[in-house]
Design an enzyme around this catalytic site. Structure first.
Site, PDB file in Angstrom:
ATOM      1  N   TYR A 107     -16.809  17.318 -13.761  1.00  0.00           N
ATOM      2  CA  TYR A 107     -17.258  15.932 -13.925  1.00  0.00           C
ATOM      3  C   TYR A 107     -18.324  15.611 -12.864  1.00  0.00           C
ATOM      4  CZ  TYR A 107     -16.964  10.853 -13.871  1.00  0.00           C
ATOM      5  OH  TYR A 107     -17.267   9.521 -13.888  1.00  0.00           O
TER       6      TYR A 107
ATOM      7  N   LYS B 181      -9.507   6.873 -19.061  1.00  0.00           N
ATOM      8  CA  LYS B 181      -9.874   7.439 -20.349  1.00  0.00           C
ATOM      9  C   LYS B 181      -8.702   7.374 -21.334  1.00  0.00           C
ATOM     10  CE  LYS B 181     -13.518   8.193 -17.871  1.00  0.00           C
ATOM     11  NZ  LYS B 181     -13.778   9.441 -17.174  1.00  0.00           N
TER      12      LYS B 181
ATOM     13  N   ARG C 209       0.849  -1.201   0.000  1.00  0.00           N
ATOM     14  CA  ARG C 209       0.000   0.000   0.000  1.00  0.00           C
ATOM     15  C   ARG C 209       0.877   1.240   0.000  1.00  0.00           C
ATOM     16  NH1 ARG C 209      -1.589   1.770   4.568  1.00  0.00           N
ATOM     17  NH2 ARG C 209      -2.312  -0.228   5.389  1.00  0.00           N
TER      18      ARG C 209
ATOM     19  N   ASP D  16      -8.149  19.170 -13.592  1.00  0.00           N
ATOM     20  CA  ASP D  16      -8.495  17.832 -14.088  1.00  0.00           C
ATOM     21  C   ASP D  16      -8.238  17.869 -15.595  1.00  0.00           C
ATOM     22  OD1 ASP D  16      -9.778  15.614 -15.211  1.00  0.00           O
ATOM     23  OD2 ASP D  16     -11.380  15.600 -13.714  1.00  0.00           O
TER      24      ASP D  16
HETATM   25  C1  LIG Z   1     -14.194   9.804 -15.908  1.00  0.00           C
HETATM   26  C2  LIG Z   1     -13.761  11.085 -15.356  1.00  0.00           C
HETATM   27  C3  LIG Z   1     -13.418  11.203 -13.998  1.00  0.00           C
HETATM   28  C4  LIG Z   1     -13.555  10.053 -13.028  1.00  0.00           C
HETATM   29  O1  LIG Z   1     -12.662   9.020 -13.300  1.00  0.00           O
HETATM   30  P1  LIG Z   1     -12.937   7.478 -12.938  1.00  0.00           P
HETATM   31  O2  LIG Z   1     -11.720   6.818 -13.469  1.00  0.00           O
HETATM   32  O3  LIG Z   1     -14.190   7.087 -13.647  1.00  0.00           O
HETATM   33  O4  LIG Z   1     -13.082   7.378 -11.482  1.00  0.00           O
HETATM   34  C5  LIG Z   1     -12.976  12.424 -13.558  1.00  0.00           C
HETATM   35  N1  LIG Z   1     -12.882  13.486 -14.364  1.00  0.00           N
HETATM   36  C6  LIG Z   1     -13.210  13.422 -15.668  1.00  0.00           C
HETATM   37  C7  LIG Z   1     -13.081  14.634 -16.523  1.00  0.00           C
HETATM   38  C8  LIG Z   1     -13.663  12.223 -16.205  1.00  0.00           C
HETATM   39  O5  LIG Z   1     -14.003  12.167 -17.497  1.00  0.00           O
END
Ligand SMILES: *Cc1c(COP(=O)(O)O)cnc(C)c1O
Length: 378
Positions: free
Chosen positions: A98, A195, A46, A170
């Protein structure tokens, strides 16, 4: 070294012990200590695992960061970063963050007396008005989801610095290939690696990076203390996907440009949102702060019947939650990414029942367009 080469020939891509060219999976939760007075680099997985460490180091180079952290999901990365703040702190957050971030903030972090104000960050003066004595950070997403609104990163970062605030970005929609907020002066960059970074719809993962030793130590404390770490197997999948980030993104972006231009000409389409279109509100700013418009666009049909028909009939794509994959993903924000935002809030943001988001994959664009036509009534 340029980006595409860095993805394949970064520092640690070849195992020094045996020449393996892929990321070794150290499926070990604990590590033998050869000297009880002097522990080795790893003790418990961890706190640190060699597979994760290598991925974190590789990724840090891509975001031009000194430090990076891999988490079990994008939202785990976001929640962990938000956890560096304390009761009484105030954060200013882009209003179209998001959906999961909105949910974490309004349903969980609000319990801990951390105050958040949501605002349209397209206009920096909106942010300026909200800064209070306990404001600690500005949290941004650009292009935003799902209307691809653009925030002026340099302008926000300047304002943040003048007021001693952190800037958190982000960067999921752009990937480290198309935008590097840390190079523009941001303090923390976050990704849903689920993504574009991993890119194959096969893993849930998150990453966060920073150049500040102090912030890194705070994030590490949360990563280890809350424990939302990325598993060695999943680190491998992220690392494997990452190798083709540039070619995937190049192809997906080309497809996005073509689809945006085609959608523009369709009578049944009301409006197309894509930062690569010259009339897009943030076109100029986006062009200055990024290396391309990216692979995500959204558009509105003129009516709800056509919208539903499209979602039920479109071919050669996947209709699903998520984005940034090799396959084109069509999603319906009101029932998917933004379902957590109350209807009246959503409508105010322009996220209507006729809005469709498309994340372009690497299929042949002719087939994507043919598949879209099947979803058009008449
Ligand atoms: C999908 C997404 C998230 C969250 O990510 P996960 O891997 O699904 O937890 C956060 N910010 C954006 C812009 C996203 O497209």
């Amino acid at each position: 070294m340029k980006f595409g080469t860095k993805l394949l020939h970064g520092e640690k891509t070849i195992d020094k012990n045996n020449g393996a060219v892929t990321l070794p999976i150290y499926q070990s939760s604990t590590f033998h200590q050869f000297d009880i007075d002097n522990f080795g680099e790893f003790d418990y997985a961890r706190s640190g695992n060699p597979t994760r460490n290598i991925l974190e180091e590789e990724f840090s180079k891509l975001e031009c960061a000194e430090y990076a952290f891999a988490f079990s999901s994008g939202i785990a990365a976001i929640s962990s970063v938000l956890s560096i703040f304390s009761s009484g702190d105030h954060l200013i957050v882009a209003e179209d963050v998001y959906g999961g971030t909105y949910r974490a903030i309004t349903k969980i972090f609000n319990r801990f007396n951390i105050e958040f104000t949501f605002v349209n960050t397209e206009d920096i003066s909106n942010i300026k008005k909200l800064i209070k004595t306990n404001t600690k950070a500005i949290y941004l997403e650009t292009p935003s989801n799902p209307l691809l609104k653009i925030t002026d990163l340099k302008g926000c970062i300047k304002l943040a610095k003048e007021n001693d605030l952190l800037t958190i970005v982000d960067n999921t929609f752009m990937s480290p290939y198309l935008q590097n907020p840390l190079n523009l002066g941001a303090d923390i960059v976050i990704h849903s690696a689920t993504k574009f970074i991993a890119g194959h719809s096969d893993v849930i993962a998150g990453l966060a990076a920073t150049n500040s030793k102090e912030i890194a130590s705070e994030i590490y404390k949360i990563q280890n203390g809350f424990g939302a770490i990325l598993s060695p197997q999943d680190c491998y999948l992220v690392s494997r996907g990452l190798k083709t980030l540039k070619v995937r993104m190049d192809e997906s972006e080309r497809n996005a440009i073509k689809l945006a231009n085609w959608l523009e000409k369709q009578d049944i389409v009301d409006k197309v949102y894509y930062p690569g279109l010259i009339y897009h509100k943030g076109y100029k700013i986006h062009k200055e702060q990024s290396f391309g418009p990216g692979a995500v666009l959204s558009f509105k049909f003129k009516n709800i019947e056509q919208t539903k028909y499209f979602l039920n009939n479109v071919k050669n794509v996947v209709v699903a939650v998520s984005l940034g994959a090799v396959e084109t993903i069509v999603s319906y924000p009101v029932k998917m990414s933004h379902a957590a935002i109350p209807k009246n809030e959503r409508e105010k943001l322009g996220i209507t029942d006729t809005l469709i988001r498309v994340s372009l994959g690497i299929e042949d664009i002719e087939d994507i367009i043919e598949g879209f036509k099947v979803g058009f009534i008449n």
